[in-house]
Design a protein around this motif. Sequence first.
Motif, PDB file in Angstrom:
ATOM      1  N   TRP A   1       0.805  -1.207   0.000  1.00 52.86           N
ATOM      2  CA  TRP A   1       0.000   0.000   0.000  1.00 52.86           C
ATOM      3  C   TRP A   1       0.845   1.267   0.000  1.00 52.86           C
ATOM      4  O   TRP A   1       0.522   2.236  -0.712  1.00 52.86           O
ATOM      5  CB  TRP A   1      -0.963   0.005   1.192  1.00 52.86           C
ATOM      6  N   LEU A   2       1.913   1.296   0.789  1.00 46.25           N
ATOM      7  CA  LEU A   2       2.740   2.503   0.852  1.00 46.25           C
ATOM      8  C   LEU A   2       3.437   2.773  -0.473  1.00 46.25           C
ATOM      9  O   LEU A   2       3.545   3.927  -0.908  1.00 46.25           O
ATOM     10  CB  LEU A   2       3.761   2.385   1.989  1.00 46.25           C
ATOM     11  N   ALA A   3       3.903   1.705  -1.146  1.00 44.84           N
ATOM     12  CA  ALA A   3       4.522   1.872  -2.461  1.00 44.84           C
ATOM     13  C   ALA A   3       3.497   2.373  -3.464  1.00 44.84           C
ATOM     14  O   ALA A   3       3.803   3.223  -4.328  1.00 44.84           O
ATOM     15  CB  ALA A   3       5.132   0.552  -2.925  1.00 44.84           C
ATOM     16  N   ALA A   4       2.270   1.864  -3.369  1.00 47.07           N
ATOM     17  CA  ALA A   4       1.207   2.321  -4.264  1.00 47.07           C
ATOM     18  C   ALA A   4       0.920   3.804  -4.037  1.00 47.07           C
ATOM     19  O   ALA A   4       0.791   4.575  -5.002  1.00 47.07           O
ATOM     20  CB  ALA A   4      -0.049   1.499  -4.041  1.00 47.07           C
ATOM     21  N   ILE A   5       0.845   4.217  -2.769  1.00 49.87           N
ATOM     22  CA  ILE A   5       0.591   5.622  -2.460  1.00 49.87           C
ATOM     23  C   ILE A   5       1.681   6.503  -3.057  1.00 49.87           C
ATOM     24  O   ILE A   5       1.396   7.561  -3.654  1.00 49.87           O
ATOM     25  CB  ILE A   5       0.497   5.813  -0.934  1.00 49.87           C
TER      26      ILE A   5
ATOM     27  N   LEU B   1      -8.152   5.638  -2.614  1.00 54.41           N
ATOM     28  CA  LEU B   1      -8.419   4.241  -2.277  1.00 54.41           C
ATOM     29  C   LEU B   1      -7.278   3.646  -1.447  1.00 54.41           C
ATOM     30  O   LEU B   1      -7.502   2.946  -0.454  1.00 54.41           O
ATOM     31  CB  LEU B   1      -8.593   3.418  -3.557  1.00 54.41           C
ATOM     32  N   ALA B   2      -6.035   3.924  -1.878  1.00 52.78           N
ATOM     33  CA  ALA B   2      -4.871   3.372  -1.172  1.00 52.78           C
ATOM     34  C   ALA B   2      -4.739   3.973   0.224  1.00 52.78           C
ATOM     35  O   ALA B   2      -4.384   3.274   1.188  1.00 52.78           O
ATOM     36  CB  ALA B   2      -3.602   3.621  -1.993  1.00 52.78           C
TER      37      ALA B   2
ATOM     38  N   GLN C   1      -4.773   1.970   3.766  1.00 52.62           N
ATOM     39  CA  GLN C   1      -3.670   2.109   4.712  1.00 52.62           C
ATOM     40  C   GLN C   1      -4.143   2.621   6.072  1.00 52.62           C
ATOM     41  O   GLN C   1      -3.399   2.603   7.041  1.00 52.62           O
ATOM     42  CB  GLN C   1      -2.613   3.053   4.110  1.00 52.62           C
ATOM     43  N   GLY C   2      -5.394   3.077   6.161  1.00 49.45           N
ATOM     44  CA  GLY C   2      -5.931   3.538   7.440  1.00 49.45           C
ATOM     45  C   GLY C   2      -5.983   5.035   7.602  1.00 49.45           C
ATOM     46  O   GLY C   2      -6.405   5.537   8.661  1.00 49.45           O
ATOM     47  N   ASP C   3      -5.579   5.784   6.558  1.00 47.75           N
ATOM     48  CA  ASP C   3      -5.615   7.241   6.641  1.00 47.75           C
ATOM     49  C   ASP C   3      -6.963   7.720   6.096  1.00 47.75           C
ATOM     50  O   ASP C   3      -7.064   8.262   4.987  1.00 47.75           O
ATOM     51  CB  ASP C   3      -4.458   7.843   5.844  1.00 47.75           C
ATOM     52  N   VAL C   4      -8.007   7.526   6.900  1.00 43.82           N
ATOM     53  CA  VAL C   4      -9.373   7.816   6.455  1.00 43.82           C
ATOM     54  C   VAL C   4      -9.560   9.311   6.213  1.00 43.82           C
ATOM     55  O   VAL C   4     -10.192   9.726   5.230  1.00 43.82           O
ATOM     56  CB  VAL C   4     -10.392   7.297   7.481  1.00 43.82           C
TER      57      VAL C   4
END
Length: 286
Positions: A174-178, A200-201, A205-208
């Motif tokens: 997820w972090l690489a995608a972000i 979406l990413a 990752q939890g950063d709503v």
Amino acid sequence: MVRYNTPLTHPTHQRIGFPQQCWLAFFTTVLVALVCFGLGTIGSAIAAPEPTQLSDRALAQQAQRHQSQGDFNQAEADWNGLLNRYPDNPALWSNRGNIRVSLGEFEKAIADYDHAIALAPQEPDPYLNRGAAYEAQGQWHQAIADYNQVLELDPNDAAAYNNRGNAQMGLENWLAAIADYQAAIDHKPDFAIARSNLALALFEQGDVAQSLTQLRRLTRKYPVFADSRAALTAVLWSQGQSGEAESNWVAVQGLDPRYQDMQWVAQIRRWPPKMVTALEQFLAME
């Protein structure tokens, strides 16, 4: 992006033709808008077509028209006709590969991209398109290798960053995608699908809060962009903001009813799991 790179059914881009040449235009953001590549130079030493035979440009225009109408079998036949005339033109191989992706014939598409790459190894488009074909088969590492090659050839290619982000999402990185989606936006600030993918990413990752901010901005700027409205619906519902969620969903239903099909959302549009679950929960409560 197979480069054609705009929100269609999927966040990956496909590119038609090579921008350095300049024929007709094809493309879409995500399978994509149309790019210019040239027939003007390839036929100069070739005899004129027979009277019953379409000219090069007319046949290319017919291929584009059949493609835009969704008649992919006929579009493939049109590209076959051009390849019979110009078997050493790499753009034609890449474009027929795009049609074969649309037909779900991924191995044949990859073979066409391989041929295009052999003819023009310094052109980024066939690598980008082959990466999208690998991605469609869940071959994430092969897709990333092709997107890396695009970025070696053109470090400013926003579509390659977006597509590599998609492949990283497939690997749950997820972090690489972000990071990749942010790079795509940095290089092309109006790249709407990359902004939606970033949201979406972030949610996954939890950063709503940041995801919600991104989706609100995107929906305000592009009010008829169904993907961002559907995602905004899901996030708002997950945060207990049911009234606003429902009003956004009304708009989604008018814009693109496919978002009611959770199989399509998860497998074709390929939202990550938490956003899929949030939308499922909203639909279950409707």
